[in-house]
Design an enzyme around this catalytic site. Structure first.
Site, PDB file in Angstrom:
ATOM      1  N   HIS A   1       0.833  -1.207   0.000  1.00  0.00           N
ATOM      2  CA  HIS A   1       0.000   0.000   0.000  1.00  0.00           C
ATOM      3  C   HIS A   1       0.872   1.263   0.000  1.00  0.00           C
ATOM      4  O   HIS A   1       1.579   1.521   0.975  1.00  0.00           O
ATOM      5  CB  HIS A   1      -0.888  -0.038   1.255  1.00  0.00           C
ATOM      6  CG  HIS A   1      -1.822   1.099   1.381  1.00  0.00           C
ATOM      7  ND1 HIS A   1      -1.693   2.054   2.358  1.00  0.00           N
ATOM      8  CD2 HIS A   1      -2.903   1.451   0.637  1.00  0.00           C
ATOM      9  CE1 HIS A   1      -2.671   2.932   2.236  1.00  0.00           C
ATOM     10  NE2 HIS A   1      -3.411   2.593   1.200  1.00  0.00           N
TER      11      HIS A   1
ATOM     12  N   HIS B   1      -0.921  10.256  -2.867  1.00  0.00           N
ATOM     13  CA  HIS B   1      -2.228   9.931  -2.297  1.00  0.00           C
ATOM     14  C   HIS B   1      -3.123  11.157  -2.193  1.00  0.00           C
ATOM     15  O   HIS B   1      -4.286  11.142  -2.614  1.00  0.00           O
ATOM     16  CB  HIS B   1      -2.070   9.286  -0.917  1.00  0.00           C
ATOM     17  CG  HIS B   1      -3.389   9.023  -0.264  1.00  0.00           C
ATOM     18  ND1 HIS B   1      -3.999   9.929   0.582  1.00  0.00           N
ATOM     19  CD2 HIS B   1      -4.249   7.976  -0.375  1.00  0.00           C
ATOM     20  CE1 HIS B   1      -5.161   9.444   0.977  1.00  0.00           C
ATOM     21  NE2 HIS B   1      -5.336   8.255   0.412  1.00  0.00           N
TER      22      HIS B   1
HETATM   23  O1  G3P Z   1      -6.661   1.700  -2.592  1.00  0.00           O
HETATM   24  C1  G3P Z   1      -7.011   1.028  -1.438  1.00  0.00           C
HETATM   25  C2  G3P Z   1      -6.798   1.982  -0.389  1.00  0.00           C
HETATM   26  O2  G3P Z   1      -5.562   2.518  -0.677  1.00  0.00           O
HETATM   27  C3  G3P Z   1      -7.829   3.064  -0.417  1.00  0.00           C
HETATM   28  O3  G3P Z   1      -7.480   3.977   0.494  1.00  0.00           O
HETATM   29  O4  G3P Z   1      -7.036   6.302   0.881  1.00  0.00           O
HETATM   30  O5  G3P Z   1      -5.171   4.692   1.040  1.00  0.00           O
HETATM   31  O6  G3P Z   1      -6.096   5.289  -1.162  1.00  0.00           O
HETATM   32  P1  G3P Z   1      -6.380   5.106   0.280  1.00  0.00           P
HETATM   33 CA    CA Z   2      -5.094   3.767  -2.735  1.00  0.00          CA
END
Ligand code: G3P
Ligand code: CA
Length: 311
Positions: A54, A96
């Site tokens: 992530h 992000h």
């Molecule tokens: O993409 C899955 C997750 O990353 C969604 O949350 O806010 O970290 O992009 P975010």
């Molecule tokens: Ca994401």
């Protein structure tokens, strides 16, 4: 005459020898192809539990930098997760937030900044300040990468799980994403299915992608307020364009996971960082997870697989 007979016998024996040799070669070749297939089943097989780094291994290095992606690859993640934003002059970058203030030494909305202005920002010092125990002097040199830089760096050996962020603000995003994937040989008949997955909270964006190229596996991200719930009608709708869903993991229950899996959808919850949560979700039947700690998830997968074999 006798001599001629012997010559004919000899020629026949040599010919048979050659044919066998060639058959053996073909058999071996076929075996090799099969064994390659066996060793690399589709990433999207329902048996797989995917490790999705992530924002890279962002528990260990500044998120969405070459450093965090490289760390994720080192930890044997299946995917590099990338959040996409677009600069004022139309460059796709990995970030992000829609503004640069949290993770750089500057401020401003990405859509109002030129790539030339974004390129020179320090995208790593914030991490060193917030995580003194994980700080590294090289992180000071970290920059916000463009999508092209990421593909140039990691190439076609890595797998990418890309999120279209705020696509309604960037009408060119989807087209440009598909163009870039094609340019770097990440789409097409010769590319293994699942090499690239596209995810979004925006159904419209996913539908647009589905129309451009129905072969790209899509994941509908969902943020449930409390308990995850989807009607059969909603599940059927998602199934018409996506291969699975990505919900916030805190909202999940075991019956919901079973319901989604029974519907033939993949299920990749975000963002799971504690081992006890990973273990519970695996036992419920999820098919992958977004995590800032790919090494932890790898350990949990190995432990649960070992325990299942023991049973
Ligand atoms: O993409 C899955 C997750 O990353 C969604 O949350 O806010 O970290 O992009 P975010
Ligand atoms: Ca994401």
């Amino acid at each position: 005459m006798k001599m001629n007979k012997w010559i004919i016998y000899l020629v026949i024996i040599i010919l048979f020898g050659c044919m066998n040799q060639s058959k053996h070669h073909i058999d071996n070749h076929a075996k090799k192809d099969n064994s390659q297939k066996e060793k690399s089943p589709s990433l999207l097989s329902e048996e797989n539990i995917l490790i999705i780094a992530h924002r890279g291994a962002s528990g260990y290095a500044p998120e969405h930098t070459i450093y965090s992606y490289a760390e994720g690859e080192k930890m044997h993640s299946d995917y590099i997760e990338i959040d996409l934003q677009m600069t004022k002059d139309g460059k796709l970058i990995a970030l992000h937030d829609s503004d640069v203030s949290r993770t750089t030494n500057s401020e401003g909305e990405v859509k109002d900044l030129l790539y030339e202005e974004i390129r020179i920002l320090d995208a790593g010092s914030w991490f060193n300040e917030e995580n003194p125990d994980l700080a590294q002097s090289v992180f000071k040199n970290a920059t916000i990468p463009t999508l092209e830089e990421i593909f140039e760096h990691f190439g076609t050996n890595s797998n990418y799980y890309i999120e279209t962020k705020r696509p309604e603000e960037y009408p060119e995003m989807v087209n440009q994403l598909v163009e870039t994937l094609n340019k770097y040989d990440l789409l097409g008949e010769d590319v293994p299915r699942g090499k690239v997955i596209i995810q979004s909270f925006s159904e419209d964006s996913l539908r647009e992608l589905h129309e451009l190229d129905p072969s790209i596996p899509l994941i509908q991200l969902i943020s449930f307020n409390h308990h995850a719930r989807l009607s059969q009608k909603q599940i059927d709708k998602i199934r018409s364009y996506a291969v699975g869903i990505g919900p916030n993991y805190q909202s999940l229950s075991e019956p919901f996971v079973h319901n989604i899996r029974d519907a033939g959808l993949l299920l990749h919850p975000y963002t799971v960082n504690k081992k006890e949560d990973m273990e519970r979700l695996i036992n419920w039947g999820v098919t992958g997870m977004f995590t800032n700690y790919p090494d932890r998830l790898k350990e949990v997968i190995e432990e649960t697989t070992y325990l299942k074999k023991e049973e």
